[in-house]
Design an enzyme around this catalytic site. Structure first.
Site, PDB file in Angstrom:
ATOM      1  N   SER A 104       0.823  -1.198   0.000  1.00  0.00           N
ATOM      2  CA  SER A 104       0.000   0.000   0.000  1.00  0.00           C
ATOM      3  C   SER A 104       0.868   1.264   0.000  1.00  0.00           C
ATOM      4  CB  SER A 104      -0.970  -0.044   1.180  1.00  0.00           C
ATOM      5  OG  SER A 104      -2.019   0.871   1.008  1.00  0.00           O
ATOM      6  N   ASP A 141      -5.906  -3.294  -2.589  1.00  0.00           N
ATOM      7  CA  ASP A 141      -4.850  -2.983  -1.623  1.00  0.00           C
ATOM      8  C   ASP A 141      -4.196  -4.215  -1.004  1.00  0.00           C
ATOM      9  OD1 ASP A 141      -3.729  -2.079   1.093  1.00  0.00           O
ATOM     10  OD2 ASP A 141      -4.295  -0.176   0.171  1.00  0.00           O
TER      11      ASP A 141
END
Length: 288
Positions: free
Chosen positions: A52, A177
């Protein structure tokens, strides 16, 4: 091109120092302070693993694994592009959600930020040190470790927060993500041969959890358990001969426990400064 092979390009011969950068939205600004402290103490990476926001910062470090990257990251965090990632007015968010039915924001600003840092045609092979980033495949419901080929899409996939941003499509597959599958990818650094691992986390694992008292607590605490459990298991399973340093953030800020805290940039400079002081003190206390 992607890989799930432990003998892929991420593995190097001999002792390997790895930087592992976890996810956490704007709380990832602490990575900049930690990196400054590491470079000032002469610590540099042979391998970078990120998830991320950690994938975004990690890619910049892998491209320039020197103290020079710290100033670049300061500029990125202070840029109008960074502010634009989650900066749209509420009515635009509602309009987009009504159209898409899946997300509030466009990924255009985040793509622009990543391209501005790395170059629009950058590849993993262009980097100075090997980089591995995590993403979650929707179709296969599993983790994917990107370590070769086009870089921007892989980093964008790793940072495609569900509900906030649309999935990133790579070779016909949809990714979201990487924090969903590995929020602090310690185990992947071990798997790729790292012997000294520096964990740059965003502070969540430093914060105690207590039983929920309201519906918002239920959501938050459930989310935190889902995020943290893998890291604690991987930390407990670190094999003999591997040293792990978990760098401190210096503490959370008011409001960090809220689910929407991942997008608020107002305390970025403070996060960087506090993490720098805490990590510098930690490093200074290590045996020479």
């Amino acid at each position: 091109m992607t890989s799930n092979d432990a003998t892929s390009s991420g593995t190097t011969a001999g002792p390997t120092a790895a930087f592992v950068l976890g996810g956490g939205g704007v709380r990832g600004a602490v990575h900049v302070g930690m990196l400054q402290a590491l470079f000032e103490h002469g610590v540099t990476p042979d391998l970078v693993v990120g998830t991320s926001i950690g994938a975004i910062t990690g890619a910049a470090v892998a491209a320039d694994p020197t103290s020079g990257v710290v100033e670049k990251l300061h500029e990125v965090w202070a840029s109008p592009t960074a502010a634009a990632v989650y900066g749209e007015a509420w009515y635009r968010q509602v309009r987009r959600l009504a159209r898409s039915r899946t997300h509030l924001y466009s990924s255009d600003a985040l793509r622009t930020l990543i391209e501005g840092s790395l170059g629009s045609h950058a590849t993993f092979e262009d980097l100075e040190v090997p980089l591995v980033v995590a993403a979650a495949s929707i179709e296969r419901a599993t983790e994917q470790w990107f370590d070769a080929g086009p870089l921007v899409d892989a980093v964008l996939a790793s940072a495609s927060v569900p509900g906030a941003l649309p999935p990133t499509v790579i070779d016909g597959e949809h990714y979201v993500d990487g924090g969903l599958v590995s929020s602090i990818p310690l185990g992947e650094a071990v798997r790729r041969g790292a012997t000294t691992i520096w964990v740059l986390q965003v502070g969540r694992i430093e914060e105690p959890l207590t039983p929920p008292e309201n519906p918002a607590d239920v959501a938050r605490i459930s989310f935190e358990i889902a995020r943290r459990h893998r890291f604690f298991r991987e930390l407990a399973d670190v094999p003999d001969g591997v040293t792990v340093h978990v760098l401190p953030t210096g503490g959370s800020l008011p409001g960090d426990a809220k689910l929407g805290a991942f997008r608020k940039l107002d305390a970025t400079a403070r996060r960087i400064a506090v993490a720098y002081e805490a990590s510098s003190a930690y490093l200074a206390g290590l045996p020479a």
